[in-house]
Design an enzyme around this catalytic site. Sequence first.
Site, PDB file in Angstrom:
ATOM      1  N   LYS A  52      -6.252  -1.162  -9.088  1.00  0.00           N
ATOM      2  CA  LYS A  52      -5.997  -0.210 -10.171  1.00  0.00           C
ATOM      3  C   LYS A  52      -4.947  -0.755 -11.136  1.00  0.00           C
ATOM      4  O   LYS A  52      -5.120  -0.714 -12.352  1.00  0.00           O
ATOM      5  CB  LYS A  52      -5.526   1.139  -9.586  1.00  0.00           C
ATOM      6  CG  LYS A  52      -6.660   1.900  -8.920  1.00  0.00           C
ATOM      7  CD  LYS A  52      -6.170   3.045  -8.044  1.00  0.00           C
ATOM      8  CE  LYS A  52      -7.336   3.660  -7.290  1.00  0.00           C
ATOM      9  NZ  LYS A  52      -6.948   4.680  -6.319  1.00  0.00           N
ATOM     10  N   GLN A  96      -1.478   7.754  -4.291  1.00  0.00           N
ATOM     11  CA  GLN A  96      -2.538   7.225  -3.423  1.00  0.00           C
ATOM     12  C   GLN A  96      -2.559   7.950  -2.080  1.00  0.00           C
ATOM     13  O   GLN A  96      -1.517   8.079  -1.424  1.00  0.00           O
ATOM     14  CB  GLN A  96      -2.324   5.712  -3.222  1.00  0.00           C
ATOM     15  CG  GLN A  96      -3.421   5.012  -2.458  1.00  0.00           C
ATOM     16  CD  GLN A  96      -4.748   4.960  -3.224  1.00  0.00           C
ATOM     17  OE1 GLN A  96      -4.784   4.724  -4.426  1.00  0.00           O
ATOM     18  NE2 GLN A  96      -5.845   5.202  -2.530  1.00  0.00           N
ATOM     19  N   ASP A 119      -6.542  11.741 -11.470  1.00  0.00           N
ATOM     20  CA  ASP A 119      -7.496  11.779 -10.360  1.00  0.00           C
ATOM     21  C   ASP A 119      -8.385  13.021 -10.442  1.00  0.00           C
ATOM     22  O   ASP A 119      -9.410  13.103  -9.761  1.00  0.00           O
ATOM     23  CB  ASP A 119      -6.735  11.824  -9.020  1.00  0.00           C
ATOM     24  CG  ASP A 119      -6.683  10.466  -8.342  1.00  0.00           C
ATOM     25  OD1 ASP A 119      -7.550   9.618  -8.651  1.00  0.00           O
ATOM     26  OD2 ASP A 119      -5.796  10.263  -7.502  1.00  0.00           O
TER      27      ASP A 119
END
Length: 306
Positions: A52, A96, A119
């Site tokens: 990412k 995460q 997200d």
Amino acid sequence: MPTILDGVHIRDQIKEELRPRIARLAAARRPPGLAVVLVGSHAASEIYVRTKVKTSHDLGMYSDLLSPPETITTDELLAIVNRLNARDDIDGILVQLPLPPQVDSKRILLSIAPEKDVDGFHPYNVGCLVAGLPAPRACTPAGIIQLLKRYDIAIAGRRAVVVGRSDIVGKPAALMLMHEHATVTICHSKTVDLAAVCREADILVAAMGRPALVAEEYLKPGATVIDVGMNSLDRREDVARIFRNSADKVAAFERRGSVLVGDVDPHAMAAKAGAYTPVPGGVGPLTIAMLMANTVEAAESRLGLC
Ligand code: NAP
């Protein structure tokens, strides 16, 4: 011959489309900024996070990687998120998962400012998805919709079956397919006669985390099969059985000690589907592309440059 839905190709298309938008933001004000929080050390998460961060750098975005220790408390992590919420140069925040057991993951996800929740997991953004309002969408299902559209696979009026009802894949995928006017059925571990339900699908999305569970008798001939599953096989006999002793896969297993397989039997997909996503190289690459797209959109919206 079935069409192989190439997620790497579509990822690259999406990234190329983002480049001029990022350049415009950088020229007008500043590049989009993404903060990634990786708690402790978790081998798989470290690989995802590195990809990412690298992708955002390659695209000319700003990114910040924060790596607090495994022993962090909920309050300490809340303080980190709050500081990121307040930073002008950060448009997207990604924490995460999974988080260590002592951390209250729900409180952490709730604390991310919804407009920075790239997200798309915050309940506010999930509500916007339900209501069909603009907001960051969960990246993996958003990538699936992009893949279907860019391969001109009709969705409206077709029967879609989503196997899996997680908050990050199954549920949002079903809602997005419904908004695209598919007739959607959601299945889960208590579904009776899963094979019969799946056989009704013109579009089958498998998101269970069960290696190659979807066999040939689950597939309607010519169906489009989206295999979200990412399962690591680390037993030689499983590799031999699922890949029918494919020399390439056995050699890859000998080299690395494991190989990836999706939730769908790869031979069944190749034999019966009209189109399908390979594992790897199908859905996976799109998740990161959509994360970048969400971050660019968040920056455009925050800087008033939509
Ligand atoms: P999850 O949270 O574990 O959810 C799995 C879902 O599958 C649950 O709803 C569960 O039902 C259902 N399920 C499990 N076994 C089943 C069975 N035998 N029959 C029918 N349904 C069954 O998993 P997830 O986070 O959604 O991830 C699913 C898979 O996608 C994993 O392999 C994951 O690694 C992969 N993934 C890939 C990407 C990507 O970018 N490619 C992104 C995210 C996830 P219940 O609700 O009844 O328990």
